[in-house]
Design a protein around this motif. Structure first.
Motif, PDB file in Angstrom:
ATOM      1  N   MET A 172       0.783  -1.184   0.100  1.00  0.00           N
ATOM      2  CA  MET A 172       0.033   0.126   0.001  1.00  0.00           C
ATOM      3  C   MET A 172       0.968   1.172   0.029  1.00  0.00           C
ATOM      4  N   GLU A 173       2.274   1.182   0.017  1.00  0.00           N
ATOM      5  CA  GLU A 173       3.038   2.220   0.151  1.00  0.00           C
ATOM      6  C   GLU A 173       3.901   2.368  -1.166  1.00  0.00           C
ATOM      7  N   ARG A 174       4.361   1.079  -1.691  1.00  0.00           N
ATOM      8  CA  ARG A 174       5.516   1.292  -2.805  1.00  0.00           C
ATOM      9  C   ARG A 174       4.710   1.636  -4.171  1.00  0.00           C
ATOM     10  N   THR A 192      15.649  -1.134   5.271  1.00  0.00           N
ATOM     11  CA  THR A 192      15.659  -0.436   4.008  1.00  0.00           C
ATOM     12  C   THR A 192      14.436  -0.650   3.161  1.00  0.00           C
ATOM     13  N   TYR A 193      13.667   0.340   2.961  1.00  0.00           N
ATOM     14  CA  TYR A 193      12.456   0.419   1.980  1.00  0.00           C
ATOM     15  C   TYR A 193      12.965  -0.108   0.643  1.00  0.00           C
ATOM     16  N   PRO A 194      11.969  -0.930  -0.102  1.00  0.00           N
ATOM     17  CA  PRO A 194      12.306  -1.678  -1.406  1.00  0.00           C
ATOM     18  C   PRO A 194      12.311  -0.337  -2.394  1.00  0.00           C
ATOM     19  N   GLY A 195      13.496  -0.426  -3.164  1.00  0.00           N
ATOM     20  CA  GLY A 195      13.591   0.560  -4.083  1.00  0.00           C
ATOM     21  C   GLY A 195      14.239   1.924  -3.718  1.00  0.00           C
ATOM     22  N   THR A 196      14.681   1.655  -2.458  1.00  0.00           N
ATOM     23  CA  THR A 196      15.378   3.101  -1.935  1.00  0.00           C
ATOM     24  C   THR A 196      16.947   2.356  -1.507  1.00  0.00           C
ATOM     25  N   LEU A 197      17.959   3.252  -1.352  1.00  0.00           N
ATOM     26  CA  LEU A 197      19.284   2.862  -1.359  1.00  0.00           C
ATOM     27  C   LEU A 197      19.818   2.892   0.280  1.00  0.00           C
ATOM     28  N   ARG A 198      19.174   3.911   0.779  1.00  0.00           N
ATOM     29  CA  ARG A 198      19.753   4.451   2.222  1.00  0.00           C
ATOM     30  C   ARG A 198      18.563   3.640   3.361  1.00  0.00           C
ATOM     31  N   PRO A 199      19.247   2.806   4.204  1.00  0.00           N
ATOM     32  CA  PRO A 199      18.433   2.436   5.131  1.00  0.00           C
ATOM     33  C   PRO A 199      17.780   3.416   6.000  1.00  0.00           C
ATOM     34  N   ALA A 200      16.385   3.243   6.230  1.00  0.00           N
ATOM     35  CA  ALA A 200      15.584   4.220   7.179  1.00  0.00           C
ATOM     36  C   ALA A 200      15.685   3.968   8.465  1.00  0.00           C
ATOM     37  N   LEU A 201      16.109   2.617   8.877  1.00  0.00           N
ATOM     38  CA  LEU A 201      16.866   2.359  10.160  1.00  0.00           C
ATOM     39  C   LEU A 201      18.067   1.563   9.907  1.00  0.00           C
ATOM     40  N   GLU A 209      14.944  14.767  13.548  1.00  0.00           N
ATOM     41  CA  GLU A 209      14.487  15.426  12.425  1.00  0.00           C
ATOM     42  C   GLU A 209      13.492  14.712  11.443  1.00  0.00           C
ATOM     43  N   PHE A 210      12.908  15.317  10.490  1.00  0.00           N
ATOM     44  CA  PHE A 210      11.806  14.798   9.527  1.00  0.00           C
ATOM     45  C   PHE A 210      12.738  13.774   8.647  1.00  0.00           C
ATOM     46  N   GLY A 211      12.215  12.723   8.679  1.00  0.00           N
ATOM     47  CA  GLY A 211      12.737  11.347   8.023  1.00  0.00           C
ATOM     48  C   GLY A 211      13.889  10.799   8.463  1.00  0.00           C
ATOM     49  N   SER A 212      13.947  10.969   9.705  1.00  0.00           N
ATOM     50  CA  SER A 212      15.093  10.131  10.461  1.00  0.00           C
ATOM     51  C   SER A 212      14.635   8.765  10.930  1.00  0.00           C
ATOM     52  N   GLY A 213      13.523   8.263  10.757  1.00  0.00           N
ATOM     53  CA  GLY A 213      13.313   7.011  10.921  1.00  0.00           C
ATOM     54  C   GLY A 213      12.275   6.736  12.066  1.00  0.00           C
ATOM     55  N   LYS A 214      11.429   7.800  12.631  1.00  0.00           N
ATOM     56  CA  LYS A 214      10.933   7.535  13.694  1.00  0.00           C
ATOM     57  C   LYS A 214       9.695   6.594  13.309  1.00  0.00           C
ATOM     58  N   SER A 215       8.942   7.050  12.285  1.00  0.00           N
ATOM     59  CA  SER A 215       7.578   6.203  11.710  1.00  0.00           C
ATOM     60  C   SER A 215       7.969   4.813  11.682  1.00  0.00           C
ATOM     61  N   THR A 216       9.209   4.688  10.599  1.00  0.00           N
ATOM     62  CA  THR A 216       9.652   3.381  10.334  1.00  0.00           C
ATOM     63  C   THR A 216       9.886   2.515  11.647  1.00  0.00           C
ATOM     64  N   LEU A 217      10.281   2.967  12.848  1.00  0.00           N
ATOM     65  CA  LEU A 217      10.603   2.361  13.852  1.00  0.00           C
ATOM     66  C   LEU A 217       9.289   1.723  14.422  1.00  0.00           C
ATOM     67  N   TYR A 221      -1.773   7.001  15.191  1.00  0.00           N
ATOM     68  CA  TYR A 221      -0.691   7.106  14.125  1.00  0.00           C
ATOM     69  C   TYR A 221      -0.918   8.711  13.475  1.00  0.00           C
ATOM     70  N   GLN A 222       0.071   9.183  12.941  1.00  0.00           N
ATOM     71  CA  GLN A 222      -0.015  10.565  12.632  1.00  0.00           C
ATOM     72  C   GLN A 222      -0.976  10.347  11.056  1.00  0.00           C
ATOM     73  N   ASP A 223      -1.029   9.695  10.625  1.00  0.00           N
ATOM     74  CA  ASP A 223      -1.812   9.365   9.389  1.00  0.00           C
ATOM     75  C   ASP A 223      -2.822   8.408   9.762  1.00  0.00           C
ATOM     76  N   SER A 250       7.595  12.526  18.767  1.00  0.00           N
ATOM     77  CA  SER A 250       7.106  13.936  18.726  1.00  0.00           C
ATOM     78  C   SER A 250       7.919  15.001  18.326  1.00  0.00           C
ATOM     79  N   HIS A 251       7.597  15.868  17.910  1.00  0.00           N
ATOM     80  CA  HIS A 251       8.567  17.082  17.472  1.00  0.00           C
ATOM     81  C   HIS A 251       8.840  18.155  18.615  1.00  0.00           C
ATOM     82  N   ARG A 252       7.821  17.801  19.753  1.00  0.00           N
ATOM     83  CA  ARG A 252       7.741  19.002  20.860  1.00  0.00           C
ATOM     84  C   ARG A 252       8.484  18.461  21.950  1.00  0.00           C
TER      85      ARG A 252
HETATM   86  N1  LIG Z   1       7.027   3.840   2.209  1.00  0.00           N
HETATM   87  C1  LIG Z   1       8.290   4.217   2.027  1.00  0.00           C
HETATM   88  N2  LIG Z   1       8.823   3.996   0.643  1.00  0.00           N
HETATM   89  C2  LIG Z   1      10.196   4.389   0.786  1.00  0.00           C
HETATM   90  N3  LIG Z   1      10.868   5.051   1.843  1.00  0.00           N
HETATM   91  C3  LIG Z   1      10.255   5.623   2.845  1.00  0.00           C
HETATM   92  C4  LIG Z   1       8.898   5.154   2.810  1.00  0.00           C
HETATM   93  N4  LIG Z   1       8.545   5.760   4.271  1.00  0.00           N
HETATM   94  C5  LIG Z   1       9.353   6.329   4.619  1.00  0.00           C
HETATM   95  N5  LIG Z   1      10.706   6.254   3.641  1.00  0.00           N
HETATM   96  C6  LIG Z   1      11.803   6.872   3.843  1.00  0.00           C
HETATM   97  O1  LIG Z   1      12.369   6.454   5.076  1.00  0.00           O
HETATM   98  C7  LIG Z   1      13.154   7.265   5.969  1.00  0.00           C
HETATM   99  C8  LIG Z   1      12.586   7.709   7.149  1.00  0.00           C
HETATM  100  O2  LIG Z   1      11.321   8.028   6.980  1.00  0.00           O
HETATM  101  P1  LIG Z   1      10.144   7.933   8.627  1.00  0.00           P
HETATM  102  O3  LIG Z   1       8.892   8.217   7.740  1.00  0.00           O
HETATM  103  O4  LIG Z   1      10.444   6.879   9.093  1.00  0.00           O
HETATM  104  O5  LIG Z   1      10.831   9.208   9.083  1.00  0.00           O
HETATM  105  P2  LIG Z   1      10.089  10.110  10.380  1.00  0.00           P
HETATM  106  O6  LIG Z   1      11.315  10.239  10.795  1.00  0.00           O
HETATM  107  O7  LIG Z   1       9.174   9.439  10.908  1.00  0.00           O
HETATM  108  O8  LIG Z   1       9.897  11.418   9.492  1.00  0.00           O
HETATM  109  P3  LIG Z   1       8.703  12.510   9.978  1.00  0.00           P
HETATM  110  O9  LIG Z   1       9.109  13.283  11.101  1.00  0.00           O
HETATM  111  O10 LIG Z   1       8.806  13.511   8.794  1.00  0.00           O
HETATM  112  O11 LIG Z   1       7.309  11.604  10.175  1.00  0.00           O
HETATM  113  C9  LIG Z   1      12.766   8.673   4.838  1.00  0.00           C
HETATM  114  O12 LIG Z   1      14.032   8.840   4.252  1.00  0.00           O
HETATM  115  C10 LIG Z   1      11.656   8.383   4.115  1.00  0.00           C
HETATM  116  O13 LIG Z   1      11.748   9.133   2.808  1.00  0.00           O
END
Ligand SMILES: Nc1ncnc2c1ncn2[C@@H]1O[C@H](COP(=O)(O)OP(=O)(O)OP(=O)(O)O)[C@@H](O)[C@H]1O
Length: 601
Positions: A116-118, A354-363, A381-389, A427-429, A551-553
């Motif tokens: 549902m995300e890819r 690492t999300y499929p199709g990406t190169l950098r590990p999200a965690l 910060e944004f995109g640091s991997g919080k939601s992935t965890l 969840y935030q979404d 949280s960001h706060r």
């Molecule tokens: N479904 C996905 N497919 C590919 N890459 C993803 C996907 N979801 C997140 N990413 C990438 O993984 C990295 C971590 O994302 P994540 O959503 O975990 O960050 P976050 O810290 O929760 O960000 P935010 O504070 O903006 O919510 C980011 O570089 C993001 O672009």
């Protein structure tokens, strides 16, 4: 190309149609058989009339007239019934009914959410949302293709009986079919090459008519620019598709012209035979009648064949989904039950993802123990991997390196449903569920207590959402969202509803709050954090539950037992608020920046 697996799919659909609507399926097949007989019967009846009339054989002529009347009536009735029974009853019943349910089930039953995300998977799922009707209609088109081929064979064998020359029409039928395939190729190629511009045009149209972007577009005055973009994209699509249509028209014209010319020549042969008394007048009448029906018959067969050949557009995504869901089931998910009470906690051991199709590990190689009964805050910060965890904790994705242990047991080995039943999450979404009332939208957080007034009331109180219930015209029974005539809520009220939903379970082992107050004002945020800290302590005492807050706060997180600081997927710092402030690291820096910003305000 029609593949064996398409045939199997159609066979499955037809068997299901038969099992679910046996009478309608039977009637549908009878309609096809009667339609086949009616077309041929009419030609034979007219031959009998003509032969009877020229030979002065009144009974033969009268018999032919009765058969002709029957055939005409049957043809009329079957044409009408085919639309009604074939398309509306049978296909509607199985397509948007049974098959749509099956698609929903397959999509929803898959353990993770990668599909549902890819992007490339999402395209297929998007197509499947609207294609259940086409999938079932495709199976019946395949059936009709067989009947059309049969009709063609019968017609040609009757023509062959009059003159073997007419049999060459059989081979000749390949010409318009071949030309049609070329024409289709032109259209398909244009469809594919303009797909991106087409999507862009659709996207710009939706953007211009979407309420979310409406304010920004107006304020920035971007309407004209948007229209210009949209027009350019649409022009590119129309131009290329029009050219392809013209080319495909030329191919079709060529095919039918060749067919018509040879057919006319064959007809002339029959006329000559009749003049030489080698054929009867009835034969001539029959040949002319069949001739008239031959073109529509071939055209129908070609059309159906075209539909059948391009069925892959809808079948491929469906078969992909079925295989994907089957592979997911076959992977064998955990069977172990989660503990009643958490004793040690949840441990991340070298977890990477690492999300499929990406190169950098999200965690990236995260190792940390979240102690049982603790409140854990995750910052970064944004995109640091919080939601992935958080997603890994919910088993929405599996780590591709390392393990997550729940009191020593690998999370992968725990029964997913049982684990999720002991998890609560906002969840935030978050979802909005406009088909439900406010009470149901909250109760959904724990289906076993969906209608329990005390559970729902407690959850609403926990989320500080009593005010919402009081302000709604029918209280808990008020339908939410304008989509189905309900009452719309503000963003903050929607978020509180999601929080209340997450508060339904009394004894979760894991309680996740992912940006729980992003849409709330400062007093609400403070009230909610105070409540959820209390709730975390209560849950910890009850089941050793771990509360994870993203949280960001920073100001709201000082009471957490453990704070994890993520940066580009790596865990760069962890400790209590005090410990982290003492160390001159990222947390202290970010906290200082936020405090300074608020103080200067
Ligand atoms: N479904 C996905 N497919 C590919 N890459 C993803 C996907 N979801 C997140 N990413 C990438 O993984 C990295 C971590 O994302 P994540 O959503 O975990 O960050 P976050 O810290 O929760 O960000 P935010 O504070 O903006 O919510 C980011 O570089 C993001 O672009």
């Amino acid at each position: 190309m029609i593949r064996l697996r398409y045939l199997r799919f159609w066979w499955d659909i037809l068997r299901t149609t038969h099992a679910r609507a046996p009478v309608l399926t039977g009637v549908n097949l009878v309609i096809e058989i009667v339609a086949l007989l009616a077309g041929v019967g009419m030609a034979l009846a007219l031959r009998a009339i003509a032969n009877g009339a020229t030979a002065g054989d009144t009974p033969e002529a009268l018999g032919g007239a009765v058969w002709a009347a029957c055939a005409a009536t049957a043809a009329l009735v079957t044409t009408r019934l085919r639309d009604l029974i074939g398309n509306f009853l049978v296909v509607d019943k199985i397509g948007p009914g049974w098959l749509a349910d099956r698609i929903t089930y397959e999509v929803a039953a898959i353990e993770g959410i990668e599909h549902m995300e890819r992007g490339d998977y999402l395209d297929r799922i998007g197509l499947l949302r609207t294609s259940s009707w086409e999938l079932v209609a495709g199976a019946w088109t395949a059936v009709r293709t067989i009947f059309s081929a049969l009709r063609l064979a019968v017609v040609l064998s009757l023509l062959g009986e009059v003159s073997p020359w007419l049999l060459m029409l059989f081979a000749l039928a390949a010409v318009p079919i071949w030309c049609d395939a070329r024409a289709r190729g032109q259209l398909n190629r244009a469809q594919i090459s303009t797909a991106e511009q087409f999507r862009l045009q659709r996207h710009l149209f939706e953007l211009a008519t979407d309420v979310a972007a409406a304010k920004e577009i107006r304020v920035s005055g971007a309407t004209d620019q948007l229209l210009e973009h949209q027009e350019r994209a649409w022009h590119a699509v129309v131009h290329e598709r029009f050219q392809a249509r013209m080319r495909s028209f030329a191919w079709r014209l060529l095919g039918w012209s060749v067919f018509t010319m040879v057919f006319t020549a064959a007809l002339a042969i029959v006329m000559v035979q009749a003049a030489e008394d080698r054929s009867t007048v009835g034969d001539v009448v029959m040949v002319i009648t069949l001739a008239a029906s031959l073109q529509p018959t071939i055209q129908a067969a070609v059309g159906q064949l075209t539909g059948t050949m391009s069925a892959g557009l809808h079948i491929e995504p469906y078969l992909w989904l079925r295989d994907y869901a089957a592979a997911d089931r076959a992977r064998g998910h955990g069977r172990l039950q989660p503990p009643q009470v958490l004793r040690d906690g949840i441990e991340f051991k070298g977890v990477s993802y690492t999300y499929p199709g990406t190169l950098r590990p999200a965690l990236d190689d995260v190792s940390i123990l979240l102690p049982a009964g603790s409140v854990v805050a995750i910052v970064g910060e944004f995109g640091s991997g919080k939601s992935t965890l958080i997603k890994l904790l919910g088993k929405f994705y599996q780590p591709d390196g390392g393990r997550i242990l729940v009191d020593g047991t690998d999370l992968a080995d725990l029964d997913t449903e049982a684990w999720r039943a002991r998890t609560s999450a906002a969840y935030q979404d978050f979802g909005r569920y406009p088909h439900l009332t406010f009470g149901e939208a909250v109760g959904l957080g724990d289906l076993a207590h969906l209608t329990s007034p005390s559970h729902v009331a407690d959850a609403i109180a926990a989320a500080d959402a009593d005010g919402i219930a009081e302000s709604l015209p029918a209280g808990l029974d008020t339908r939410l969202g304008r989509a189905f005539g309900g009452v719309d809520l503000s963003e903050g009220q929607w978020q509180k509803t999601a929080l209340a939903r997450a508060s339904m379970r009394y004894a979760p082992l894991l309680f996740v709050l992912d940006e729980p107050t992003a849409s709330l004002d400062a007093p609400s945020e403070h009230a909610i954090f105070t409540r959820y800290m209390e709730r975390a302590r209560h849950l910890a005492a009850h089941s050793g539950a771990i509360t994870v807050i993203v949280s960001h706060r920073f100001s709201t997180l000082a009471g957490a037992d453990l704070i994890l600081v993520l940066d580009k997927g790596a865990l760069i710092e962890h400790g209590s608020h005090r410990q982290l402030l003492k160390a001159p690291g990222r947390y202290a820096e970010l906290y200082g920046m936020q405090t300074a910003a608020y103080t200067s305000d």
